[in-house]
Design a protein around this motif. Structure first.
Motif, PDB file in Angstrom:
ATOM      1  N   LEU A  33       0.846  -1.192   0.000  1.00 57.91           N
ATOM      2  CA  LEU A  33       0.000   0.000   0.000  1.00 57.91           C
ATOM      3  C   LEU A  33       0.882   1.242   0.000  1.00 57.91           C
ATOM      4  CD1 LEU A  33      -2.845  -0.966   2.503  1.00 57.91           C
ATOM      5  CD2 LEU A  33      -2.800  -1.172   0.013  1.00 57.91           C
ATOM      6  N   ALA A  34       0.390   2.298  -0.625  1.00 58.99           N
ATOM      7  CA  ALA A  34       1.139   3.549  -0.741  1.00 58.99           C
ATOM      8  C   ALA A  34       0.419   4.666  -0.003  1.00 58.99           C
ATOM      9  CB  ALA A  34       1.321   3.925  -2.208  1.00 58.99           C
ATOM     10  N   SER A  35       1.177   5.591   0.519  1.00 58.01           N
ATOM     11  CA  SER A  35       0.604   6.794   1.123  1.00 58.01           C
ATOM     12  C   SER A  35       1.438   7.988   0.681  1.00 58.01           C
ATOM     13  CB  SER A  35       0.569   6.698   2.651  1.00 58.01           C
ATOM     14  OG  SER A  35       1.879   6.735   3.184  1.00 58.01           O
ATOM     15  N   PHE A  36       0.864   9.197   0.848  1.00 57.31           N
ATOM     16  CA  PHE A  36       1.515  10.417   0.378  1.00 57.31           C
ATOM     17  C   PHE A  36       1.420  11.502   1.443  1.00 57.31           C
ATOM     18  CE2 PHE A  36       0.041   7.994  -3.224  1.00 57.31           C
ATOM     19  CZ  PHE A  36       1.114   8.020  -4.093  1.00 57.31           C
ATOM     20  N   ALA A  37       2.366  12.422   1.375  1.00 54.56           N
ATOM     21  CA  ALA A  37       2.352  13.537   2.324  1.00 54.56           C
ATOM     22  C   ALA A  37       1.099  14.384   2.140  1.00 54.56           C
ATOM     23  CB  ALA A  37       3.603  14.390   2.147  1.00 54.56           C
ATOM     24  N   SER A  38       0.655  14.541   0.876  1.00 55.73           N
ATOM     25  CA  SER A  38      -0.538  15.336   0.578  1.00 55.73           C
ATOM     26  C   SER A  38      -1.345  14.649  -0.524  1.00 55.73           C
ATOM     27  CB  SER A  38      -0.151  16.751   0.148  1.00 55.73           C
ATOM     28  OG  SER A  38      -1.285  17.490  -0.267  1.00 55.73           O
ATOM     29  N   ASN A  39      -2.423  13.996  -0.146  1.00 57.12           N
ATOM     30  CA  ASN A  39      -3.258  13.313  -1.140  1.00 57.12           C
ATOM     31  C   ASN A  39      -3.839  14.271  -2.169  1.00 57.12           C
ATOM     32  OD1 ASN A  39      -2.779  10.905   0.152  1.00 57.12           O
ATOM     33  ND2 ASN A  39      -4.758  10.812   1.190  1.00 57.12           N
ATOM     34  N   THR A  40      -4.152  15.496  -1.731  1.00 55.65           N
ATOM     35  CA  THR A  40      -4.778  16.453  -2.648  1.00 55.65           C
ATOM     36  C   THR A  40      -3.826  16.913  -3.746  1.00 55.65           C
ATOM     37  OG1 THR A  40      -4.229  18.258  -1.128  1.00 55.65           O
ATOM     38  CG2 THR A  40      -6.421  17.280  -0.921  1.00 55.65           C
ATOM     39  N   GLY A  41      -2.535  16.589  -3.607  1.00 54.53           N
ATOM     40  CA  GLY A  41      -1.570  16.941  -4.640  1.00 54.53           C
ATOM     41  C   GLY A  41      -1.450  15.891  -5.724  1.00 54.53           C
ATOM     42  N   LEU A  42      -2.162  14.779  -5.606  1.00 49.52           N
ATOM     43  CA  LEU A  42      -2.113  13.727  -6.617  1.00 49.52           C
ATOM     44  C   LEU A  42      -2.786  14.189  -7.902  1.00 49.52           C
ATOM     45  CD1 LEU A  42      -2.995  10.645  -4.371  1.00 49.52           C
ATOM     46  CD2 LEU A  42      -0.780  11.112  -5.429  1.00 49.52           C
ATOM     47  N   GLN A  43      -2.273  13.728  -9.036  1.00 50.97           N
ATOM     48  CA  GLN A  43      -2.807  14.097 -10.347  1.00 50.97           C
ATOM     49  C   GLN A  43      -3.754  13.002 -10.848  1.00 50.97           C
ATOM     50  OE1 GLN A  43      -2.284  16.924 -12.475  1.00 50.97           O
ATOM     51  NE2 GLN A  43      -4.002  15.917 -13.455  1.00 50.97           N
TER      52      GLN A  43
ATOM     53  N   SER B 110      -9.817   6.512 -14.864  1.00 48.85           N
ATOM     54  CA  SER B 110     -10.013   5.122 -14.425  1.00 48.85           C
ATOM     55  C   SER B 110      -9.731   4.964 -12.935  1.00 48.85           C
ATOM     56  CB  SER B 110      -9.132   4.164 -15.235  1.00 48.85           C
ATOM     57  OG  SER B 110      -9.463   4.208 -16.599  1.00 48.85           O
ATOM     58  N   SER B 111     -10.075   5.978 -12.146  1.00 50.89           N
ATOM     59  CA  SER B 111      -9.860   5.980 -10.696  1.00 50.89           C
ATOM     60  C   SER B 111      -8.389   5.817 -10.337  1.00 50.89           C
ATOM     61  CB  SER B 111     -10.688   4.874 -10.016  1.00 50.89           C
ATOM     62  OG  SER B 111     -12.065   5.109 -10.172  1.00 50.89           O
ATOM     63  N   ASN B 112      -7.509   6.318 -11.202  1.00 53.15           N
ATOM     64  CA  ASN B 112      -6.070   6.245 -10.963  1.00 53.15           C
ATOM     65  C   ASN B 112      -5.494   7.643 -10.740  1.00 53.15           C
ATOM     66  OD1 ASN B 112      -5.683   3.417 -11.221  1.00 53.15           O
ATOM     67  ND2 ASN B 112      -5.731   3.601 -13.452  1.00 53.15           N
ATOM     68  N   TRP B 113      -4.424   7.693  -9.944  1.00 54.15           N
ATOM     69  CA  TRP B 113      -3.699   8.934  -9.705  1.00 54.15           C
ATOM     70  C   TRP B 113      -2.206   8.694  -9.913  1.00 54.15           C
ATOM     71  CZ3 TRP B 113      -7.809   7.353  -6.732  1.00 54.15           C
ATOM     72  CH2 TRP B 113      -8.883   8.253  -6.581  1.00 54.15           C
ATOM     73  N   GLU B 114      -1.497   9.781 -10.187  1.00 55.42           N
ATOM     74  CA  GLU B 114      -0.048   9.728 -10.268  1.00 55.42           C
ATOM     75  C   GLU B 114       0.539  10.718  -9.274  1.00 55.42           C
ATOM     76  OE1 GLU B 114       1.026  10.566 -14.288  1.00 55.42           O
ATOM     77  OE2 GLU B 114       0.591   8.535 -15.005  1.00 55.42           O
ATOM     78  N   ALA B 115       1.726  10.382  -8.751  1.00 58.87           N
ATOM     79  CA  ALA B 115       2.399  11.271  -7.802  1.00 58.87           C
ATOM     80  C   ALA B 115       2.921  12.508  -8.519  1.00 58.87           C
ATOM     81  CB  ALA B 115       3.539  10.526  -7.120  1.00 58.87           C
TER      82      ALA B 115
ATOM     83  N   LEU C 242       3.609  18.133  -5.731  1.00 58.09           N
ATOM     84  CA  LEU C 242       2.721  18.607  -4.662  1.00 58.09           C
ATOM     85  C   LEU C 242       2.341  17.494  -3.693  1.00 58.09           C
ATOM     86  CD1 LEU C 242       0.302  20.917  -6.703  1.00 58.09           C
ATOM     87  CD2 LEU C 242       2.172  21.615  -5.205  1.00 58.09           C
ATOM     88  N   SER C 243       2.204  16.275  -4.197  1.00 53.73           N
ATOM     89  CA  SER C 243       1.819  15.152  -3.339  1.00 53.73           C
ATOM     90  C   SER C 243       3.006  14.574  -2.591  1.00 53.73           C
ATOM     91  CB  SER C 243       1.174  14.046  -4.171  1.00 53.73           C
ATOM     92  OG  SER C 243       2.124  13.428  -5.029  1.00 53.73           O
ATOM     93  N   GLY C 244       4.200  14.719  -3.184  1.00 57.15           N
ATOM     94  CA  GLY C 244       5.372  14.055  -2.629  1.00 57.15           C
ATOM     95  C   GLY C 244       5.455  12.630  -3.155  1.00 57.15           C
ATOM     96  N   PRO C 245       6.599  11.981  -3.010  1.00 58.19           N
ATOM     97  CA  PRO C 245       6.746  10.599  -3.498  1.00 58.19           C
ATOM     98  C   PRO C 245       5.946   9.624  -2.657  1.00 58.19           C
ATOM     99  CG  PRO C 245       8.680  11.253  -2.247  1.00 58.19           C
ATOM    100  CD  PRO C 245       7.838  12.488  -2.374  1.00 58.19           C
ATOM    101  N   ALA C 246       5.674   8.464  -3.245  1.00 59.78           N
ATOM    102  CA  ALA C 246       4.925   7.426  -2.531  1.00 59.78           C
ATOM    103  C   ALA C 246       5.782   6.779  -1.450  1.00 59.78           C
ATOM    104  CB  ALA C 246       4.444   6.367  -3.517  1.00 59.78           C
TER     105      ALA C 246
END
Length: 270
Positions: free
Chosen positions: A183-193, A197-202, A205-209
């Protein structure tokens, strides 16, 4: 001046309507996260401007932010359907170019080569494990189910535990752990792009996974045989739709009023 001020309001109302329409259209999209629009005022002034006489000149879209609250959980009974009871994301890797994407949609399937993937050829990432099911590396790898075991017995089924351990069962009754869901987490989820297809990329703004095991910290535990539904609240979106429509109508009315005033002035001069 009033024309341009009202036009900015019209454009913002259109943006708000578009975001709300997108939310409503994805009410039944597994793992979808709704978005909200935030606005900011525009003020033009110089260092010598009198603050008592400064007038705003409209508004602009400040941000379109996503709400990552957990959606309701739906039981499906399929062993390859997984829901996250927490803040983590499933990590997947594209088979063609190796790019990483992250999702809350746990509707997985087995492809012809035995890889666990999301249906778009993005392979689920797991931590490699030993025969006892203990992780041997912190670097995720593609989840792959061997078609046969060492004795030549064929694949019969699999289970995924709350801690993410994927265990395969074979026709002779033996079991074999093949990985632990990463499982992955990020410093700021709202920074994900968002990439669809319900997918996001780091992003920057989000920081690395950061990768971790299910059941530890903020990653959350896993629920096998279940999927997370969209977190869109239809009633809330319909109220927002009415509000955006009234905002649009009010700005249109302001333009109409400014037009009437201009016509009156022109008639006076002629």
């Amino acid at each position: 001046m009033s024309y341009y001020t009202s036009i900015s309001g019209l454009k913002n109302a259109q943006t708000d309507l578009g975001v709300i329409a997108h939310n409503i259209a994805n009410t039944e999209t597994t793992g979808f996260k709704k978005s909200t629009t935030s606005f900011a005022d525009i003020v033009a002034k110089s260092a010598m401007s009198d603050p008592r006489k400064t007038m705003g000149i409209g508004s602009t879209v400040e941000s379109i932010s996503q709400n990552f609250s957990v959606g309701s959980i739906e039981q499906t009974g399929s062993a390859l359907d997984i829901a996250i009871n927490g803040e983590g994301f499933f990590a997947t890797k594209a088979a063609d170019d190796g790019s990483m994407s992250f999702t809350r949609n746990g509707a997985m399937m087995l492809d012809q080569n035995g890889y666990i993937q999301d249906g778009s050829d993005n392979r689920l990432q797991v931590f490699p494990v030993d025969a006892a099911g203990n992780a041997t590396s912190a670097t995720p790898v593609d989840a792959m189910v061997p078609a046969t075991n060492g004795a030549g017995s064929k694949f019969a089924g699999l289970t995924i535990a709350e801690d993410g351990l994927v265990t395969v069962t074979y026709g002779d009754g033996t079991t074999q752990p093949v990985g632990q869901v990463a499982l992955a987490s990020f410093a700021s989820n709202t920074g994900l792009q968002q990439v669809g297809s319900s997918n996001w990329e780091a992003t920057g703004l989000s920081g690395p996974a950061s990768y971790g095991q299910a059941g530890i910290g903020r990653f959350g535990s896993l629920l096998s045989g279940a999927l997370e539904r969209s977190n869109v609240d239809i009633a809330e979106e319909l109220v927002g739709l009415i509000s955006a429509q009234r905002n649009f109508q009010a700005n249109a009315k302001a333009i109409d009023t400014a037009t009437r005033i201009t016509e009156t002035i022109i008639n006076l001069r002629t």
